[in-house]
Enzyme design. Structure first.
Site, PDB file in Angstrom:
ATOM      1  CB  CYS A 240      32.935  45.509 -13.197  1.00 37.19           C
ATOM      2  SG  CYS A 240      32.499  44.061 -12.065  1.00 37.19           S
TER       3      CYS A 240
ATOM      4  CG  ASP B  82      31.354  38.669 -18.148  1.00 36.47           C
ATOM      5  OD1 ASP B  82      31.538  38.056 -17.036  1.00 36.47           O
ATOM      6  OD2 ASP B  82      31.365  39.778 -17.920  1.00 36.47           O
TER       7      ASP B  82
ATOM      8  CG  HIS C 250      33.868  40.487 -15.693  1.00 32.36           C
ATOM      9  ND1 HIS C 250      32.558  41.071 -16.126  1.00 32.36           N
ATOM     10  CD2 HIS C 250      34.361  41.419 -14.735  1.00 32.36           C
ATOM     11  CE1 HIS C 250      32.261  42.224 -15.191  1.00 32.36           C
ATOM     12  NE2 HIS C 250      33.422  42.264 -14.109  1.00 32.36           N
TER      13      HIS C 250
END
Length: 294
Positions: free
Chosen positions: A173, A230, A262
């Site tokens: 991330c 995502d 995600h």
């Protein structure tokens, strides 16, 4: 690939799930021991539990321009001349999941180092909501500061049993974005693996460039692992990144997992997708080996 599958399966064999544990109780103060309050509730404790048998593992501290930066270190006990991998956290800092990832690399023969890159701005694990965390910590972290801290971590590795001629970086991330940027910043990085890191964004004083901006000049091969569902990283931004990389002839590659969103590798969150996380890990380890980071 079978050997990589066996490596993953041996890690999964150490799995234990929480059973009626107070999830807020996971929040600790020591590096690599707690889950961030911001990510609660988690589904359980981390699915994969990697022990420290045969490892030297725990917190160290590196001083950078007068600031002590905590780093979770894991490496094979008594070994030297080890390939080095930097493990870069999500916005939640270096909690137990990130420490476990470092131990997974150490079990494969790496000196793995996971620095707490938000230490100057505060404790990322102290916030109870992601908007508060973003406002009070993450938005105040300059890319230049992060690059300097990582340079210092690499220097530590070189002086403490690491072979920085075999230097890799991986991140998740927020750390995925940093993986792209540091791979461009440090020409000694041999390979990177970016897990669902943001590729485009507004250029600001603290974040003057994003991965798409450095792509055309990127020499280090980076493997991007992204989720097709995502919502925060639309697939059109992946395509923009691919086009920018192609302009410079980069050997970087992408793998998009159509069924994942995600944070599909985060085995302490509801977003975890075991099959895709397993394949992503196998591809990550294989990528490092193919690029000479092993």
């Amino acid at each position: 690939m079978q050997n990589l599958k066996d490596d993953f399966d041996s890690l999964v064999a150490k799995t234990s799930l929480s059973d009626g544990v107070d999830r807020r109780g996971f929040l600790k103060t020591a590096l690599g021991t707690g889950f961030a309050a911001a990510v609660m509730p988690v589904t359980a404790q981390s699915v994969i539990k990697t022990d420290t048998t045969g490892l030297t593992a725990g917190e160290i501290s590196i001083t950078v321009k007068g600031q002590k930066v905590p780093v979770y270190r894991a490496q094979p006990e008594g070994k030297a001349n080890l390939p080095v991998v930097l493990v870069i956290s999500e916005i939640f800092g270096v909690h137990e999941h990130i420490a476990d990832v470092a131990r997974r690399f150490a079990k494969l023969g790496y000196l793995a180092l996971a620095p707490e890159l938000f230490v100057r701005q505060g404790d990322a694990r102290a916030y109870t909501s992601i908007p508060e965390l973003q406002k009070n910590i993450i938005s105040k972290v300059p890319d230049e500061q992060v690059m300097g801290d990582l340079d210092a971590v690499v220097a530590y590795a070189k002086e403490n049993g690491g072979n920085t001629d075999k230097l890799g970086i991986t991140g998740f991330c927020w750390g995925g974005r940093i993986t792209w940027l540091y791979s461009a910043h440090n020409p000694n990085v041999k390979a990177g693996v970016a897990w669902y890191g943001r590729l485009v964004g507004e250029q600001t004083e603290l974040t003057p460039a994003h991965p798409v901006d450095i792509a055309a000049n990127l020499k280090t091969p980076v493997l991007g692992l992204y989720g097709g569902k995502d919502a925060g990283i639309p697939l059109d931004t992946v395509e923009k990144m691919k086009a920018a990389l192609a302009k410079g002839g980069s050997k970087s590659e992408f793998v998009v997992f159509p069924g994942s969103g995600h944070a599909f590798h985060a085995d302490y969150r509801a977003s975890y997708v075991e099959g895709d996380a397993r394949e992503g890990w196998q591809r990550c380890v294989a990528w490092f080996k193919e690029q000479g980071v092993a």
